[in-house]
Design an enzyme around this catalytic site. Structure first.
Site: not given
Length: 408
Positions: A81, A83, A142, A176-177, A199, A380
């Site tokens: 992904h 994002d 990520d 995705e997040e 991922d 994150h």
């Protein structure tokens, strides 16, 4: 083992310059939820076309690339992904490369430090290259590391047509997040029997099991009146929502659990005395416990409403389910990872994801979707980092998986 360190490092850093932090408040209203995601998706489509792949990018806002094989093996896919999360600032990323990393503490802006005393995996990359942000944002491994790994894998296969490969598909998804990455996906175009998401995190791990995940949206309507005349009349919506939060078991929160223990997590509370909105995440590996947690939140909301008055309504949306069942039904999906790792001399072990991937949604259709590592750490967060050697090893692992399926 083929060396991709320089190319994957440069590609990854280039992708981090795209501002792709997603916005959960726009789910269902806009796709992708932020413009930078589409900019990167269109760039990836262009790069795949330049490599000679057939591509598709429709209203689903998912990039698909197809590379024809040279064997009659099983069609497989790779997915990542574009994002990044909004847990902290995810835009304006300024990647820092720590060459010949000396094994010591890494100090970034604003007093952000990455300490090998707590980040023990840093020792694995002593003498190599480590990438961080400048400390004012997350890094974006990520999952831009996964995107870079897949692109390097495809580029190598195109440039080396003598390498055996089955038909291959690649997919790059938005949002995705936010949990909505697969809400709109071109399922009818999917031909892969197995689709590997790239991922994961720690080098050497393949993840075949994840949480069941749901979000409970609680909307509270209070009764408004002048505060001086409030006795016996006023119902403060913020107070009602706060009592719902405090009724959740604190011993079953993300900060109090690990391993296979699930949790409740109140992640957002906003509003006024008249109206308030509360968002609660529910996670558990076991389906029975997962469903029990959902019912428990509904009952808490009902009980607090009965105690305080006003109106409190809970709406549940399931984000994804545990992908373990689909992966177990196709053991070859994980076997390919082990076979490829042994040939490369890389260690590999199975792990669980205390989270989910787009592959969890795809697994609900019966497609096996193991999750491969990128090497990212502290995802994150402002302390995020990744070892370039880990990305290099992941590319070689992907090539080994391609080889496995070329003959099956």
């Amino acid at each position: 083992m083929i060396r991709f360190n320089d190319s994957v490092r440069d590609r990854f850093i280039r992708y981090t310059t795209y501002d792709t932090m997603s916005d959960g408040e726009l789910c269902g209203k806009k796709r992708p939820t932020t413009p930078g995601q589409e900019e990167l998706l269109l760039q990836l489509k262009k790069e795949l076309e330049e490599l000679g792949l057939e591509t598709y990018y429709g209203e689903e806002k998912v990039v698909q690339g197809k590379l024809k094989g040279n064997t009659k093996g099983t069609t497989i896919g790779f997915m990542a992904h574009v994002d990044t999360a909004d847990d902290c600032n995810g835009n304006g990323v300024k990647a820092q490369v720590w060459k010949n990393y000396d094994g010591g503490r890494i100090t970034l802006k604003d007093g952000v430090t990455i300490d090998p005393e707590t980040d023990r995996d840093l020792a694995l990359y002593r003498g190599g290259e480590v990438i961080t942000s400048d400390g004012t944002s997350l890094l974006g491994s990520d999952d831009k590391a996964g995107v870079a790994i897949i692109m390097e894998t495809i580029k190598y296969l195109v440039e080396h047509p003598e390498v055996k490969r089955p038909d291959l598909e690649v997919y790059f998804t938005p949002d995705e997040e936010t949990g909505s990455g697969m809400d709109s996906f071109p399922y009818s175009r999917l031909e892969s029997a197995v689709c590997y998401t790239v991922d994961g995190e720690r080098e050497g791990e393949v993840e075949i099991e994840c949480f069941n995940a749901a979000t409970v949206e609680v909307n509270v309507k209070g009764v408004s009146i002048h505060l001086g005349s409030a006795r016996g009349i006023m119902v403060n919506a913020v107070t009602v929502a706060s009592h719902i939060v405090t009724a959740l078991p604190q011993a079953e929160s993300p900060e109090a659990t690990d391993g296979r223990y699930g949790y409740y997590c109140p992640l957002m509370l906003q509003g006024t005395g008249t109206e308030a909105r509360l968002q609660i995440f529910i996670r558990d590996f076991d389906m029975d416990r997962f469903e029990r947690r959902i019912e428990a939140v509904k009952k808490i909301v009902g009980a607090v409403e009965a105690l305080y008055g006003g109106e409190a309504k809970a709406e549940v949306s399931v984000s994804y389910h545990n992908m373990a069942e689909a992966n177990k039904k196709n053991p070859g999906a994980t076997e390919a990872v082990y076979v490829a790792s042994r040939k490369l001399g890389l260690s590999i072990s199975e792990a669980i994801i205390r989270g989910g991937t787009d592959g969890a949604r795809l697994a609900e259709t019966g497609v096996a979707c193991p999750n491969l590592y990128t090497g990212g750490h502290n995802l994150h967060s402002l302390k995020e980092w990744i070892g370039v050697d880990a990305m290099n090893h992941s590319i070689n692992l992907c090539l080994g998986i391609v080889d496995y399926w070329s003959e099956r």
